[in-house]
Design a protein around this motif. Structure first.
Motif, PDB file in Angstrom:
ATOM      1  N   LEU A  52      37.575  54.002  68.272  1.00 36.20           N
ATOM      2  CA  LEU A  52      36.876  55.205  67.832  1.00 36.20           C
ATOM      3  C   LEU A  52      35.542  54.847  67.178  1.00 36.20           C
ATOM      4  O   LEU A  52      34.502  55.439  67.499  1.00 36.20           O
ATOM      5  CB  LEU A  52      37.751  56.003  66.860  1.00 36.20           C
ATOM      6  N   ALA A  53      35.559  53.874  66.289  1.00 38.92           N
ATOM      7  CA  ALA A  53      34.318  53.448  65.624  1.00 38.92           C
ATOM      8  C   ALA A  53      33.316  52.917  66.640  1.00 38.92           C
ATOM      9  O   ALA A  53      32.117  53.238  66.569  1.00 38.92           O
ATOM     10  CB  ALA A  53      34.627  52.387  64.573  1.00 38.92           C
ATOM     11  N   ARG A  54      33.785  52.119  67.586  1.00 31.70           N
ATOM     12  CA  ARG A  54      32.874  51.594  68.610  1.00 31.70           C
ATOM     13  C   ARG A  54      32.266  52.712  69.434  1.00 31.70           C
ATOM     14  O   ARG A  54      31.099  52.648  69.831  1.00 31.70           O
ATOM     15  CB  ARG A  54      33.617  50.616  69.523  1.00 31.70           C
ATOM     16  N   SER A  55      33.044  53.773  69.690  1.00 35.19           N
ATOM     17  CA  SER A  55      32.518  54.889  70.487  1.00 35.19           C
ATOM     18  C   SER A  55      31.434  55.656  69.741  1.00 35.19           C
ATOM     19  O   SER A  55      30.562  56.256  70.362  1.00 35.19           O
ATOM     20  CB  SER A  55      33.651  55.833  70.892  1.00 35.19           C
ATOM     21  N   PHE A  56      31.484  55.641  68.406  1.00 39.89           N
ATOM     22  CA  PHE A  56      30.449  56.310  67.616  1.00 39.89           C
ATOM     23  C   PHE A  56      29.192  55.452  67.472  1.00 39.89           C
ATOM     24  O   PHE A  56      28.096  55.976  67.329  1.00 39.89           O
ATOM     25  CB  PHE A  56      30.965  56.666  66.215  1.00 39.89           C
ATOM     26  N   LEU A  57      29.356  54.145  67.480  1.00 41.60           N
ATOM     27  CA  LEU A  57      28.233  53.257  67.213  1.00 41.60           C
ATOM     28  C   LEU A  57      27.350  52.987  68.416  1.00 41.60           C
ATOM     29  O   LEU A  57      26.161  52.738  68.270  1.00 41.60           O
ATOM     30  CB  LEU A  57      28.738  51.936  66.637  1.00 41.60           C
ATOM     31  N   ALA A  58      27.919  52.998  69.600  1.00 40.99           N
ATOM     32  CA  ALA A  58      27.111  52.666  70.777  1.00 40.99           C
ATOM     33  C   ALA A  58      27.772  53.210  72.030  1.00 40.99           C
ATOM     34  O   ALA A  58      28.975  53.455  72.052  1.00 40.99           O
ATOM     35  CB  ALA A  58      26.964  51.154  70.894  1.00 40.99           C
ATOM     36  N   ASP A  59      26.976  53.368  73.063  1.00 40.48           N
ATOM     37  CA  ASP A  59      27.527  53.727  74.364  1.00 40.48           C
ATOM     38  C   ASP A  59      28.015  52.457  75.034  1.00 40.48           C
ATOM     39  O   ASP A  59      27.276  51.758  75.709  1.00 40.48           O
ATOM     40  CB  ASP A  59      26.469  54.415  75.229  1.00 40.48           C
ATOM     41  N   ASP A  60      29.264  52.154  74.785  1.00 43.77           N
ATOM     42  CA  ASP A  60      29.858  50.915  75.275  1.00 43.77           C
ATOM     43  C   ASP A  60      30.741  51.233  76.478  1.00 43.77           C
ATOM     44  O   ASP A  60      31.765  51.893  76.342  1.00 43.77           O
ATOM     45  CB  ASP A  60      30.684  50.277  74.149  1.00 43.77           C
ATOM     46  N   PRO A  61      30.357  50.799  77.673  1.00 44.06           N
ATOM     47  CA  PRO A  61      31.156  51.116  78.861  1.00 44.06           C
ATOM     48  C   PRO A  61      32.539  50.454  78.862  1.00 44.06           C
ATOM     49  O   PRO A  61      33.400  50.841  79.646  1.00 44.06           O
ATOM     50  CB  PRO A  61      30.303  50.592  80.024  1.00 44.06           C
ATOM     51  N   SER A  62      32.761  49.487  77.982  1.00 46.34           N
ATOM     52  CA  SER A  62      34.078  48.849  77.937  1.00 46.34           C
ATOM     53  C   SER A  62      35.118  49.695  77.201  1.00 46.34           C
ATOM     54  O   SER A  62      36.296  49.400  77.248  1.00 46.34           O
ATOM     55  CB  SER A  62      33.978  47.465  77.277  1.00 46.34           C
ATOM     56  N   ILE A  63      34.666  50.747  76.512  1.00 45.52           N
ATOM     57  CA  ILE A  63      35.595  51.663  75.845  1.00 45.52           C
ATOM     58  C   ILE A  63      36.093  52.644  76.906  1.00 45.52           C
ATOM     59  O   ILE A  63      35.322  53.420  77.459  1.00 45.52           O
ATOM     60  CB  ILE A  63      34.918  52.399  74.679  1.00 45.52           C
ATOM     61  N   PRO A  64      37.402  52.616  77.184  1.00 47.64           N
ATOM     62  CA  PRO A  64      37.907  53.358  78.344  1.00 47.64           C
ATOM     63  C   PRO A  64      38.045  54.872  78.161  1.00 47.64           C
ATOM     64  O   PRO A  64      38.219  55.579  79.137  1.00 47.64           O
ATOM     65  CB  PRO A  64      39.274  52.732  78.587  1.00 47.64           C
ATOM     66  N   HIS A  65      37.952  55.394  76.930  1.00 41.22           N
ATOM     67  CA  HIS A  65      38.175  56.821  76.715  1.00 41.22           C
ATOM     68  C   HIS A  65      37.123  57.418  75.798  1.00 41.22           C
ATOM     69  O   HIS A  65      36.339  56.723  75.170  1.00 41.22           O
ATOM     70  CB  HIS A  65      39.566  57.067  76.111  1.00 41.22           C
ATOM     71  N   THR A  66      37.178  58.736  75.681  1.00 37.87           N
ATOM     72  CA  THR A  66      36.246  59.461  74.822  1.00 37.87           C
ATOM     73  C   THR A  66      36.703  59.397  73.364  1.00 37.87           C
ATOM     74  O   THR A  66      37.842  59.016  73.072  1.00 37.87           O
ATOM     75  CB  THR A  66      36.179  60.938  75.239  1.00 37.87           C
TER      76      THR A  66
END
Length: 113
Positions: A52-66
């Motif tokens: 969740l924190a990574r999804s807020f900090l950057a557009d990281d394509p390795s994060i599989p969900h919203t």
């Protein structure tokens, strides 16, 4: 405060051991399924918080969900905590285990379907 043992202490300890191992089995099985199938953690909230924190900090394509997916997992985990407390307060020293067995069996059946 420790729970008073009723009846045969050995039998009570055996029941505790069986319940604890059954919950551990269901939790482990469920974690592996959710990690492999959905790239989320159902019992390990630290992993969900990190994603969740990574999804807020950057557009990281390795994060599989919203963000919503990880927030929903965290919120439903806490709803489970509240449900446990409510059941345990209404049926002290037996309610949570009774409901937990049924929920665990339902969860395992749903995962195998």
């Amino acid at each position: 405060a420790p729970v008073a043992m009723t009846g045969n202490g050995t039998w009570v300890r055996t029941q505790e051991l069986v319940l604890a191992t059954a919950f551990a089995l269901v939790a482990g099985y469920t974690d592996v399924i959710t990690i492999v199938r959905w790239r989320g953690f159902c019992t390990m909230m630290t992993g969900n918080l990190i994603f969740l924190a990574r999804s807020f900090l950057a557009d990281d394509p390795s994060i599989p969900h919203t963000r919503f997916f990880y927030m929903l997992l965290i919120v439903t985990f806490f709803i489970g905590i509240v449900a446990y407390r409510v059941v345990e307060m209404r049926l002290p020293n037996r309610g949570a285990s009774t409901i937990g067995i049924m929920l665990g069996a339902a969860q395992l059946a749903a995962m195998m379907a």
